[in-house]
Design a protein around this motif. Structure first.
Motif, PDB file in Angstrom:
ATOM      1  N   GLU A 205       0.794  -1.433  -0.067  1.00 52.58           N
ATOM      2  CA  GLU A 205      -0.015   0.120  -0.003  1.00 52.58           C
ATOM      3  C   GLU A 205       0.865   1.242  -0.213  1.00 52.58           C
ATOM      4  O   GLU A 205       0.431   2.285  -0.720  1.00 52.58           O
ATOM      5  N   VAL A 206       2.235   1.073   0.648  1.00 51.84           N
ATOM      6  CA  VAL A 206       2.809   2.336   0.957  1.00 51.84           C
ATOM      7  C   VAL A 206       4.139   2.249  -0.309  1.00 51.84           C
ATOM      8  O   VAL A 206       4.964   3.197  -0.093  1.00 51.84           O
ATOM      9  N   GLY A 207       3.936   1.151  -0.949  1.00 50.64           N
ATOM     10  CA  GLY A 207       5.118   1.137  -2.261  1.00 50.64           C
ATOM     11  C   GLY A 207       6.573   0.901  -1.834  1.00 50.64           C
ATOM     12  O   GLY A 207       7.416   1.509  -2.245  1.00 50.64           O
ATOM     13  N   VAL A 208       6.503   0.060  -0.728  1.00 47.24           N
ATOM     14  CA  VAL A 208       7.914  -0.523   0.030  1.00 47.24           C
ATOM     15  C   VAL A 208       7.787  -1.913  -0.588  1.00 47.24           C
ATOM     16  O   VAL A 208       7.081  -2.819  -0.409  1.00 47.24           O
TER      17      VAL A 208
ATOM     18  N   ASN B 124      15.485  -8.459   4.282  1.00 42.83           N
ATOM     19  CA  ASN B 124      15.222  -7.156   3.645  1.00 42.83           C
ATOM     20  C   ASN B 124      16.010  -6.414   4.084  1.00 42.83           C
ATOM     21  O   ASN B 124      15.730  -5.076   4.389  1.00 42.83           O
ATOM     22  N   GLY B 125      17.456  -6.758   4.069  1.00 39.54           N
ATOM     23  CA  GLY B 125      18.412  -5.493   4.595  1.00 39.54           C
ATOM     24  C   GLY B 125      18.634  -4.444   3.417  1.00 39.54           C
ATOM     25  O   GLY B 125      19.168  -3.547   3.822  1.00 39.54           O
ATOM     26  N   GLN B 126      18.238  -4.411   2.377  1.00 37.32           N
ATOM     27  CA  GLN B 126      18.259  -3.475   1.468  1.00 37.32           C
ATOM     28  C   GLN B 126      17.280  -2.152   1.569  1.00 37.32           C
ATOM     29  O   GLN B 126      17.356  -1.234   0.990  1.00 37.32           O
ATOM     30  N   LEU B 127      16.296  -2.545   2.411  1.00 39.44           N
ATOM     31  CA  LEU B 127      15.229  -1.324   2.747  1.00 39.44           C
ATOM     32  C   LEU B 127      16.049  -0.337   3.767  1.00 39.44           C
ATOM     33  O   LEU B 127      16.875  -0.706   4.457  1.00 39.44           O
TER      34      LEU B 127
ATOM     35  N   ALA C 193      11.228   1.026   6.187  1.00 38.57           N
ATOM     36  CA  ALA C 193      10.680   0.263   7.165  1.00 38.57           C
ATOM     37  C   ALA C 193       9.877   0.914   7.954  1.00 38.57           C
ATOM     38  O   ALA C 193       8.895   0.449   8.420  1.00 38.57           O
ATOM     39  N   GLY C 194      10.121   2.258   8.235  1.00 40.79           N
ATOM     40  CA  GLY C 194       9.287   2.887   9.186  1.00 40.79           C
ATOM     41  C   GLY C 194       7.993   3.181   8.644  1.00 40.79           C
ATOM     42  O   GLY C 194       6.938   3.406   9.270  1.00 40.79           O
TER      43      GLY C 194
END
Length: 84
Positions: free
Chosen positions: A39-42, A49-52, A57-58
């Motif tokens: 929904e938020v495009g992440v 998911n270390g690339q985030l 993440a927030g």
């Protein structure tokens, strides 16, 4: 400093998981964070998911946590109004 969130009443885990699923209109509580991320495009995926970035993440955590708090406040207000 690392933050460790711990549920004070372990028996509430199932209820919190159901609430999490409800706020993102998901059938499965395990998929709620992935639907919120979408929904938020992440680009959140299962596994590592270390690339985030911290911001990404927030966004996911904020979407879930904020919605859960809003829903809990709404539920509390409804319970209070029923008592009066």
């Amino acid at each position: 400093m690392a933050r460790r969130n711990k549920i004070l009443v372990p028996e509430a885990r199932n209820g919190l998981d159901q609430l999490k699923a409800r706020v993102v209109q998901s059938q499965n509580p395990e998929d709620a964070k992935f639907e919120a991320a979408e929904e938020v495009g992440v680009p959140l995926k299962k596994g590592y998911n270390g690339q985030l970035t911290s911001e990404q993440a927030g966004r996911v955590g904020g979407r879930l946590g904020g919605s859960m708090v809003r829903e809990l406040v709404k539920m509390a207000q409804e319970n209070l109004s029923k008592r009066q």
